[in-house]
Design an enzyme around this catalytic site. Structure first.
Site, short mmCIF file in Angstrom:
data_model
loop_
_atom_site.label_atom_id
_atom_site.label_comp_id
_atom_site.label_asym_id
_atom_site.label_seq_id
_atom_site.Cartn_x
_atom_site.Cartn_y
_atom_site.Cartn_z
CG ASP A 166 13.68 -40.18 -16.14
OD1 ASP A 166 14.18 -40.82 -17.09
OD2 ASP A 166 14.18 -40.12 -15.02
N GLY A 186 17.76 -38.35 -6.35
CA GLY A 186 17.94 -38.52 -4.92
C GLY A 186 18.07 -39.97 -4.51
CE LYS A 191 12.56 -39.38 -5.70
NZ LYS A 191 12.17 -38.81 -7.01
CB ILE A 200 14.77 -49.23 -0.49
CG1 ILE A 200 14.02 -47.89 -0.64
CG2 ILE A 200 14.57 -49.81 0.90
CD1 ILE A 200 12.51 -48.02 -0.47
N GLY A 201 17.03 -47.57 -2.58
CA GLY A 201 17.26 -47.26 -3.99
C GLY A 201 17.83 -45.87 -4.18
CB THR A 202 20.46 -44.31 -5.66
OG1 THR A 202 20.96 -45.28 -6.58
CG2 THR A 202 20.97 -44.60 -4.26
#
Length: 1091
Positions: A883, A772, A788, A766-768
């Site tokens: 971040d 990770g 993750k 579902i995402g990067t």
């Protein structure tokens, strides 16, 4: 001279010549002097070391045995600045004790140290030695004490340590050692003291063999990266008195076998990830004195058996998930001095038996679910200095008997349902410095006895139903710094005696029914914040206001003040916000207001009777963001305002301005409601709407389509690469041995590792991110998790940072870490699955459409601001996220925001009142964060502080307002979003043209909110870190934007002519808003978080 005499003299001289060596310094002394000659010695530390001596046995720091051989060298606390003297001292074959501590020695420990086979004690502590520990040391079979602590030693602890079978003390703490504790440690049967804490890279599990060290008295492994469970073999340590493994990565339960450590006095396991319940077997430790288990993931009830530990004086279970009640058996702990149970889920009442603990000094039970009344027998606690019970469900009165606790320094009972009056006897506590009773249901009067509490520093009584007047005796409080009595039913005037509070910086009396004149009131010159708004104060504003040179915020809105603004106000050189709206001021606006360079947040003069023109000096207010002069009788033109480049909100309605509206984009885009009822003002037709996007040049359209095609192709290729990589990793995972995984769960979850591993497939990605790839995985119970998988099996820094940070903090706007697991090849993190993706995907991706309206966007940015303010200002030490970006803001089922991805988070060692100077230079950090969001100080390698997070947050604010990514390819000349906004405003273009076209068509009030938020964002992205606001100030500004005129309909505002009623508030609702404070590795000293 006669020949015989001559010959006698010659032979005498010759004899003396040959006998000189008999009286010279021996070989041992010469070896010592050889080493001395290599040192950079200052002072007379070696003044007794004479070359003329025949032996060094009488030298300072040197001892010899009966045979005249040097057996001990003991030198401490000198600045020698040299290397170890091993080579020079080889001749000292009888040396049994070598102590060279705190000498500023450098270099490595030579291998030749192993040649001193008679050594029983080797102490090289507190130097600057580097390199590995040489294995040759472990040839010293007679060694009993080895102290290498407080150096810069690196590498692993050698397995050969098991050779030192006679070792009694091993001191390796405060170095840079790494690796695991060798299993051979179990060979040290005589070991009594093992201290290896302060080695951040010391990792792995505490070996089972530690239980073989049955003579161990002290086990110190704190502030390391030790992980896994405490071995059950620890129960074999029948003589251990102290176990200190705090601030590490321990997980799993505390073994029941701990109860066999019958000599245990101190158990320090705080700041780990220990789960399960507190073992009841601890209740059998009759000698236990200190039990510190705070900031873990402990569940269940507090064992009643702890009442059987008669020596206990300190218990701290704060910041866990404990339930049940406070055991009545605690009343048997006659030596108990500190009981800290903050931030759990403890219910029930405060047991009266607790008042039997007459030595108790700290009682901290805040942030729980405790009900009932405060026991009247609290008077038994004559040694009590701190009583914190805020954020519970306490009812009833504050007991008068609390005043008999004469040593009390701080009381915080905020956010409860306490009623009745404040006992006047409380103010007889001469040591009391902090009294916080906000957000209760207290009534009655503030007693005159408050003047007796002469050490009082902080007083918060806001959000109650207190009546009567402010007693003049408050002027006796010379140390008083912070006063908030807002949102009560106070009447009367502000007492002139308040001038006696010579240390006062914060004074908030808003939303009461105060009246009278300010003319006779001299306010303390130390004041920085004043809020007297929403009262019934009358008279003029006294000229003495100009004496408040430290003042930053002055809010006198919604009163009955009249007359002219005194020109002396220009001497308030630090003023950032001035609100005089909804009063009865008259005359001209003084030109001197334009001489306040710091006036940047807001200037509100609305709803008064000002006449004349806007002063020409207003053109100097270059930093002003919000100006409201509506509902006055002002005349003239508006040309003076054309140079205010940072102005994002302007309301000039209901005046008599005339002439042409300035022909600038900002004025052309002002809502008509902000210009209304100025009969002489000429408003051209250009003030309507944005240009129709269909009129754009067709070439621009074609270029846009081309860019979109290219970007889409790149994204598809990246997605394919990610999926292929994820599939390959999934295949690798399926081959892993299940029993090789280390698992820690912070919540009750029903799944196996196999349930996770078999679903780590490309279909579930579902995402990067930078650290990770994230999968959505449904476990057998039907619950969905976000898992993750960290990119690199070798890189554990981000993984450890995320565990360390998220495992120790809890906040409603920070993503919840459910657990983690790892083995040699892989590290996985488990989170709540949040169905609406990230803020970035909603603004820019295929899922955009939800969270598009302004109301939802505002709630998101406010939630993120709360999260960052919590990390920066509530956590101790302060946490920098590192971040902050739209991709790391995840959205829950109702689009509630959650700040995520703490892989780059770090703490900073500076906090108010700790004695640590944040301004001191530190090692410059490496580049971190995400391109497009990083503050300028990253590029210049300057010191990174929480203000770097503020910059990144400002970029997110701009992204939300404009709908553009910070590196949007459509921005002119490839500019960054911040530069594009900055250039737009510098060119005096209409700020509303910066807003996302999807926000078009909003009401004037919503447009006003958006532009004010733009002003906040602009403050956050200042190039200079010291000019950016604190996150708690950002929260305050955003909250103020939304709360202006909250609860009043547009119709009501129009009927009132845009100004509120001047009648004071007589009553306030019993319903209170209680802020939900998160729990963390933070200071829970007090319930308030005001500036």
């Amino acid at each position: 001279m006669p020949p015989n005499i001559y010959r006698l003299s010659f032979f005498s001289s010759l004899l003396c010549f040959f006998f000189i060596p008999c009286f010279s310094l021996d070989q041992q002394g010469q070896a010592l002097l050889s080493w001395k000659s290599q040192l950079n010695i200052s002072g007379d530390a070696f003044s007794s070391w004479h070359v003329a001596d025949t032996s060094p046995c009488n030298w300072v720091g040197v001892k010899c045995n009966r045979r005249g051989e040097v057996s001990e060298i003991q030198l401490k606390g000198m600045d020698l600045q040299g290397s170890l003297p091993v080579t020079s001292l080889r001749s000292l074959k009888s040396l049994t004790s070598l102590t060279l501590s705190s000498l500023n020695l450098t270099g490595v420990i030579p291998k030749e140290i192993g040649d001193f086979t008679e050594l029983e004690l080797l102490d090289l502590s507190d130097n600057s030695l580097s390199g590995d520990i040489p294995v040759e040391i472990f040839r010293l079979k007679k060694l009993k004490t080895l102290s290498l602590n407080t150096n810069n030693l690196e590498g692993h602890i050698p397995m050969e340590i098991g050779n030192l079978s006679g070792l009694v003390e091993l001191m390796l703490f405060d170095n840079k050692l790494s690796g695991e504790i060798p299993r051979s440690i179990g060979e040290l049967k005589n070991l009594q003291v093992l201290r290896a804490g302060g080695n951040k890279n010391l990792r792995g599990e505490l070996p089972w063999e530690i239980g073989n060290c049955e003579n161990l008295v002290m086990l110190g492994l704190a502030e390391t990266s030790l992980s896994g469970k405490l071995p059950a073999s620890i129960g074999n340590l029948k003589r251990v008195q102290t176990i200190a493994i705090y601030t590490s990565l321990l997980s799993g339960p505390i073994p029941d076998e701990i109860g066999y450590c019958t000599e245990l006095q101190n158990l320090y396991l705080y700041q780990n990830s220990i789960s399960g319940s507190i073992p009841t077997t601890i209740g059998g430790l009759k000698k236990l004195q200190s039990l510190l288990l705070w900031q873990n993931n402990l569940v269940g009830k507090i064992p009643t058996e702890l009442g059987n530990c008669p020596e206990l004086w300190l218990i701290d279970f704060s910041e866990n998930l404990l339930t049940g009640t406070i055991p009545r058996s605690f009343g048997k702990l006659e030596n108990l001095q500190e009981l800290q149970l903050s931030v759990n889920q403890i219910s029930g009442t405060i047991p009266e038996e607790l008042t039997n603990c007459t030595k108790l000094t700290h009682l901290e039970i805040d942030n729980n679910l405790i009900t009932g009344e405060i026991p009247s027998l609290m008077s038994n606690l004559r040694s009590l200095t701190m009583f914190f019970a805020w954020q519970n469900k306490l009812t009833g009165n504050i007991p008068q008997s609390l005043s008999q606790c004469r040593e009390l320094q701080a009381i915080d009972l905020s956010y409860n349902s306490l009623s009745g009056s404040i006992p006047k006897e409380i103010f007889g506590l001469r040591n009391l410095t902090k009294l916080l009773l906000l957000s209760n249901d207290l009534s009655g009067f503030i007693p005159p006895d408050i003047g007796n509490c002469t050490n009082l520093y902080r007083l918060r009584l806001n959000g109650n139903r207190l009546a009567g007047s402010i007693p003049s005796e408050i002027g006796n409080l010379k140390n008083l710094n912070f006063v908030d009595i807002s949102e009560n039913r106070l009447v009367g005037s502000i007492p002139p005696a308040i001038s006696g509070c010579e240390s006062l910086e914060f004074l908030d009396l808003h939303t009461n029914s105060l009246s009278g004149s300010l003319l006779g009131t001299t306010l303390p010159k130390s004041l920085k914040f004043i809020d007297f708004s929403d009262n019934a104060l009358s008279s003029t504003l006294p000229p003495g206001i100009g004496l408040l040179t430290e003042l930053t915020k002055l809010n006198l809105a919604k009163n009955r003040l009249s007359g002219e603004i005194p020109r002396e106000i220009s001497t308030c050189r630090s003023l950032q916000l001035l609100n005089l709206g909804e009063n009865d001021f008259s005359g001209e606006i003084p030109d001197e207001l334009g001489q306040i360079p710091s006036l940047a947040i807001s200037l509100n003069l609305s709803c008064n009777r000002f006449v004349g023109e806007i002063p020409s000096r207003f053109s100097d207010l270059k930093n002003l963001g919000v100006l409201d002069v509506s509902h006055n009788q002002l005349t003239g033109n508006l040309n003076v305002l054309t140079d205010l480049q940072n102005l994002v909100s302007l309301n000039i309605s209901y005046n008599d301005f005339s002439g042409d509206l300035p022909n600038t984009p900002f004025f052309r885009r002002l809502p008509l409601s902000d210009l209304a009822s100025n009969r002489g003002l000429y408003i051209s037709n250009a003030i309507s709407t944005r240009p129709d996007p269909t009129t754009r040049n067709s070439s621009v359209v074609r270029l846009t389509i081309l860019i979109l095609v290219v970007v889409t192709a790149v994204l598809v290729l990246m997605a394919v690469y990610t999926l292929v990589r994820a599939r390959a990793a999934g295949k690798q995972l399926l081959g892993e041995e299940i029993d090789s995984w280390e698992v820690t769960l912070y919540q009750k979850l029903d799944f196996s590792i196999d349930d996770i591993v078999k679903n780590l497939t490309s279909a579930n990605v579902i995402g990067t991110g930078s650290s990770g790839v994230v999968y959505r995985i449904t476990i057998p119970s039907g619950e969905s998790l976000a898992v993750k998988k960290m990119w690199s099996k070798e890189e554990s820094g981000a993984f450890n940072s995320e565990i360390k940070t998220l495992g120790s903090i809890r906040h409603r706007n920070i993503v919840r870490l459910l657990g983690w697991c790892s083995n040699r090849n892989l590290k996985l993190l488990f989170y709540d699955y949040l169905p609406n993706g990230s803020l970035s995907s909603r603004l820019h991706g295929a899922g955009k459409g939800g969270c598009v309206d302004w109301e939802a966007r505002y709630d998101v940015v406010l939630g993120v601001a709360h999260a960052l303010a919590y990390l920066h200002h509530d956590c101790l030490p302060t946490i920098i996220h590192g971040d902050v970006k739209a991709m790391n803001v995840l959205l829950g089922p109702h689009f509630e925001p959650y700040l995520a991805d703490f892989g780059l988070a770090r703490t900073i060692s500076g906090y108010p009142n700790t004695g640590i100077d944040l301004a001191k230079p530190t090692n410059r950090p490496p580049m971190a964060g995400s391109y497009g969001y990083m503050a300028p100080e990253h590029a210049s390698m300057q010191r990174i502080t929480e203000k770097s997070d503020v910059y990144s947050y400002g970029v997110v604010l701009l992204e939300v307002l404009t709908g553009k990514h910070p590196l949007d390819p459509d921005l002119p000349g490839g500019a960054h979003l911040v530069k594009w906004v900055r250039d737009h405003l510098a060119e005096k273009k209409d700020p509303s043209r910066l807003l996302d076209p999807r926000l078009d068509g909003r009401t004037d009030s919503i447009m006003h909110e958006m532009l004010q938020t733009l002003a906040v964002a602009f403050l956050c992205v200042s190039n200079k870190a010291n000019e950016r606001p604190l996150m708690k100030d950002v929260v305050a500004m955003l909250t103020e934007i939304r709360h202006i005129d909250v609860g009043r309909s547009e119709t009501e505002k129009i009927k009132a002519g845009g100004c509120g009623s001047k009648e004071p508030q007589q009553f306030m609702s019993n319903e209170k808003i209680i802020n939900s404070h998160g729990s963390s590795n933070c200071s829970f000293a007090f319930s308030d978080d005001s500036v």
